[in-house]
Design a protein around this motif. Sequence first.
Motif, PDB file in Angstrom:
ATOM      1  N   ILE A  17      50.170  -3.169  68.436  1.00  0.00           N
ATOM      2  CA  ILE A  17      50.718  -1.810  68.516  1.00  0.00           C
ATOM      3  C   ILE A  17      51.898  -1.625  67.563  1.00  0.00           C
ATOM      4  CG2 ILE A  17      49.918  -1.470  70.874  1.00  0.00           C
ATOM      5  CD1 ILE A  17      52.767  -1.863  71.848  1.00  0.00           C
ATOM      6  N   ALA A  18      52.501  -2.716  67.144  1.00  0.00           N
ATOM      7  CA  ALA A  18      53.582  -2.607  66.158  1.00  0.00           C
ATOM      8  C   ALA A  18      53.036  -2.157  64.814  1.00  0.00           C
ATOM      9  CB  ALA A  18      54.293  -3.948  66.010  1.00  0.00           C
ATOM     10  N   LYS A  19      51.760  -2.479  64.539  1.00  0.00           N
ATOM     11  CA  LYS A  19      51.149  -2.148  63.246  1.00  0.00           C
ATOM     12  C   LYS A  19      50.305  -0.881  63.300  1.00  0.00           C
ATOM     13  CE  LYS A  19      50.819  -7.053  62.006  1.00  0.00           C
ATOM     14  NZ  LYS A  19      49.897  -8.176  61.704  1.00  0.00           N
ATOM     15  N   ASN A  20      49.704  -0.632  64.454  1.00  0.00           N
ATOM     16  CA  ASN A  20      48.768   0.487  64.581  1.00  0.00           C
ATOM     17  C   ASN A  20      49.528   1.799  64.744  1.00  0.00           C
ATOM     18  OD1 ASN A  20      47.045   2.447  66.152  1.00  0.00           O
ATOM     19  ND2 ASN A  20      45.534   0.852  65.771  1.00  0.00           N
ATOM     20  N   THR A  21      49.152   2.813  63.974  1.00  0.00           N
ATOM     21  CA  THR A  21      49.839   4.103  64.044  1.00  0.00           C
ATOM     22  C   THR A  21      48.977   5.194  64.668  1.00  0.00           C
ATOM     23  OG1 THR A  21      49.121   4.668  61.807  1.00  0.00           O
ATOM     24  CG2 THR A  21      51.257   3.578  62.029  1.00  0.00           C
ATOM     25  N   VAL A  22      47.764   4.835  65.109  1.00  0.00           N
ATOM     26  CA  VAL A  22      46.817   5.821  65.630  1.00  0.00           C
ATOM     27  C   VAL A  22      46.717   5.763  67.153  1.00  0.00           C
ATOM     28  CG1 VAL A  22      44.413   6.595  65.576  1.00  0.00           C
ATOM     29  CG2 VAL A  22      45.499   5.784  63.489  1.00  0.00           C
ATOM     30  N   LEU A  23      46.792   4.570  67.733  1.00  0.00           N
ATOM     31  CA  LEU A  23      46.658   4.414  69.180  1.00  0.00           C
ATOM     32  C   LEU A  23      47.748   5.191  69.907  1.00  0.00           C
ATOM     33  CD1 LEU A  23      45.007   2.883  71.380  1.00  0.00           C
ATOM     34  CD2 LEU A  23      46.846   1.187  71.360  1.00  0.00           C
ATOM     35  N   LYS A  24      47.332   6.055  70.840  1.00  0.00           N
ATOM     36  CA  LYS A  24      48.277   6.894  71.581  1.00  0.00           C
ATOM     37  C   LYS A  24      48.509   6.416  73.010  1.00  0.00           C
ATOM     38  CE  LYS A  24      48.408   9.788  68.137  1.00  0.00           C
ATOM     39  NZ  LYS A  24      49.429   9.520  67.101  1.00  0.00           N
ATOM     40  N   ARG A  25      47.480   5.820  73.639  1.00  0.00           N
ATOM     41  CA  ARG A  25      47.566   5.461  75.050  1.00  0.00           C
ATOM     42  C   ARG A  25      47.096   4.032  75.270  1.00  0.00           C
ATOM     43  NH1 ARG A  25      47.541  10.186  78.531  1.00  0.00           N
ATOM     44  NH2 ARG A  25      47.621  12.068  77.248  1.00  0.00           N
ATOM     45  N   LEU A  26      47.901   3.256  75.975  1.00  0.00           N
ATOM     46  CA  LEU A  26      47.552   1.874  76.314  1.00  0.00           C
ATOM     47  C   LEU A  26      47.800   1.674  77.802  1.00  0.00           C
ATOM     48  CD1 LEU A  26      46.721  -1.018  75.550  1.00  0.00           C
ATOM     49  CD2 LEU A  26      49.116  -1.461  74.952  1.00  0.00           C
ATOM     50  N   TYR A  27      46.722   1.360  78.540  1.00  0.00           N
ATOM     51  CA  TYR A  27      46.806   1.186  79.981  1.00  0.00           C
ATOM     52  C   TYR A  27      46.613  -0.294  80.324  1.00  0.00           C
ATOM     53  CZ  TYR A  27      45.787   6.239  79.861  1.00  0.00           C
ATOM     54  OH  TYR A  27      45.819   7.588  79.597  1.00  0.00           O
ATOM     55  N   LEU A  28      47.663  -0.920  80.838  1.00  0.00           N
ATOM     56  CA  LEU A  28      47.628  -2.342  81.178  1.00  0.00           C
ATOM     57  C   LEU A  28      47.911  -2.579  82.660  1.00  0.00           C
ATOM     58  CD1 LEU A  28      49.454  -3.777  78.043  1.00  0.00           C
ATOM     59  CD2 LEU A  28      47.098  -4.235  78.706  1.00  0.00           C
ATOM     60  N   ASN A  29      47.715  -1.589  83.480  1.00  0.00           N
ATOM     61  CA  ASN A  29      48.003  -1.714  84.903  1.00  0.00           C
ATOM     62  C   ASN A  29      47.253  -2.878  85.548  1.00  0.00           C
ATOM     63  OD1 ASN A  29      49.286   0.665  84.369  1.00  0.00           O
ATOM     64  ND2 ASN A  29      48.258   1.866  85.933  1.00  0.00           N
ATOM     65  N   GLU A  30      47.911  -3.511  86.499  1.00  0.00           N
ATOM     66  CA  GLU A  30      47.314  -4.568  87.317  1.00  0.00           C
ATOM     67  C   GLU A  30      46.800  -5.750  86.492  1.00  0.00           C
ATOM     68  OE1 GLU A  30      44.504  -2.766  89.987  1.00  0.00           O
ATOM     69  OE2 GLU A  30      46.044  -1.553  90.955  1.00  0.00           O
ATOM     70  N   ASN A  31      47.549  -6.124  85.486  1.00  0.00           N
ATOM     71  CA  ASN A  31      47.328  -7.364  84.740  1.00  0.00           C
ATOM     72  C   ASN A  31      48.540  -8.271  84.951  1.00  0.00           C
ATOM     73  OD1 ASN A  31      44.777  -7.148  82.990  1.00  0.00           O
ATOM     74  ND2 ASN A  31      45.791  -5.199  82.589  1.00  0.00           N
ATOM     75  N   PRO A  32      48.336  -9.569  85.089  1.00  0.00           N
ATOM     76  CA  PRO A  32      49.458 -10.485  85.375  1.00  0.00           C
ATOM     77  C   PRO A  32      50.275 -10.829  84.126  1.00  0.00           C
ATOM     78  CG  PRO A  32      47.430 -11.728  85.236  1.00  0.00           C
ATOM     79  CD  PRO A  32      47.042 -10.284  85.093  1.00  0.00           C
ATOM     80  N   LEU A  33      50.875  -9.811  83.531  1.00  0.00           N
ATOM     81  CA  LEU A  33      51.641 -10.034  82.298  1.00  0.00           C
ATOM     82  C   LEU A  33      52.859 -10.903  82.540  1.00  0.00           C
ATOM     83  CD1 LEU A  33      51.710  -6.446  80.701  1.00  0.00           C
ATOM     84  CD2 LEU A  33      49.876  -8.134  80.649  1.00  0.00           C
ATOM     85  N   GLY A  34      53.558 -10.665  83.654  1.00  0.00           N
ATOM     86  CA  GLY A  34      54.805 -11.359  83.914  1.00  0.00           C
ATOM     87  C   GLY A  34      55.880 -10.940  82.932  1.00  0.00           C
ATOM     88  N   ALA A  35      57.034 -11.557  83.045  1.00  0.00           N
ATOM     89  CA  ALA A  35      58.160 -11.225  82.169  1.00  0.00           C
ATOM     90  C   ALA A  35      57.839 -11.512  80.711  1.00  0.00           C
ATOM     91  CB  ALA A  35      59.401 -11.997  82.599  1.00  0.00           C
ATOM     92  N   GLU A  36      57.161 -12.629  80.446  1.00  0.00           N
ATOM     93  CA  GLU A  36      56.861 -12.995  79.057  1.00  0.00           C
ATOM     94  C   GLU A  36      55.886 -12.011  78.421  1.00  0.00           C
ATOM     95  OE1 GLU A  36      58.468 -15.286  77.260  1.00  0.00           O
ATOM     96  OE2 GLU A  36      59.698 -15.384  79.077  1.00  0.00           O
TER      97      GLU A  36
END
Length: 283
Positions: free
Chosen positions: A108-127
């Motif tokens: 997402i740092a490089k992509n300029t077109v993506l508007k919406r990113l849904y990551l709900n209920e994934n075990p991302l944690g602090a890292e």
Amino acid sequence: QTHIAARPLPQPLLKMGGAARCLSLALLLLSPLLASAQHRCRLGDVRQPDGSFQLGSCEELLLFGESVGDGGAIKLAAALAGNTKLQLVDLWHNGVGAAGAKALGAAIAKNTVLKRLYLNENPLGAEGAKGIAAGLAKARGLRHLWLTRTNAGDEGAAALATALAANHVLEALDMWECGISGAGAEAIAVALKGRHDGLRTLELRGNAMGDRGARAFAALLPTNKPLSTLDLLNTGVSAEGRALLREGLRKAASLPYMVLFEDAIGPHQQRTSWEEKGQKNAP
């Protein structure tokens, strides 16, 4: 009376027989719907035999519950980095952890077109939240980011706060039930102080921020112009904290139309503030 001219049929249709004309006319009328369906893709449309992703002309990628995990997220990120079509990625409930989140953050740092990113209920944690935050700080396209129930915690919230201070295009951040306490909520509020652009919707429902968080957001509201929706329901705010929030609303720079927090008679949904500010400010 207004006269609306009928649109003539294309010449090739006029020359066809009855049945052929009806079929061709039906296809002509359905073509916008078919085109829309072609741009809305699912896992089977984009994942290749080697596990890589070919996004083609997809504008929405709907992967809810597909369990792609970190491996799939990493390969999706590789395809996403230089993509110029995809505007929405739904990775809700996919088993994505820190490694996948870091790859997506870099994308997402490089992509300029993506508007919406849904990551709900994934075990991302602090890292994982830190990985997303690193990308968000540089992102120039993303408008909506959903991170509900990702166990971001205060460390993740602090990283996202740093990203928000640098990001001026994200419009909505959803972080329900992320294990954020008063310290994390305060970090986010401080990052948004004095802003004239950027985040319009912030949802922190179900995080035990308590009065420390309430105090921070009460101080934020008079200084932030774009923020118009703030969800603080079920965040452990006391009567004292609620009073502080009401005072912040009274002075709010953005005349927010919805601020939610627990009230003595149930959820407070800004109606009191509408009455204080005048009905013209109600949505």
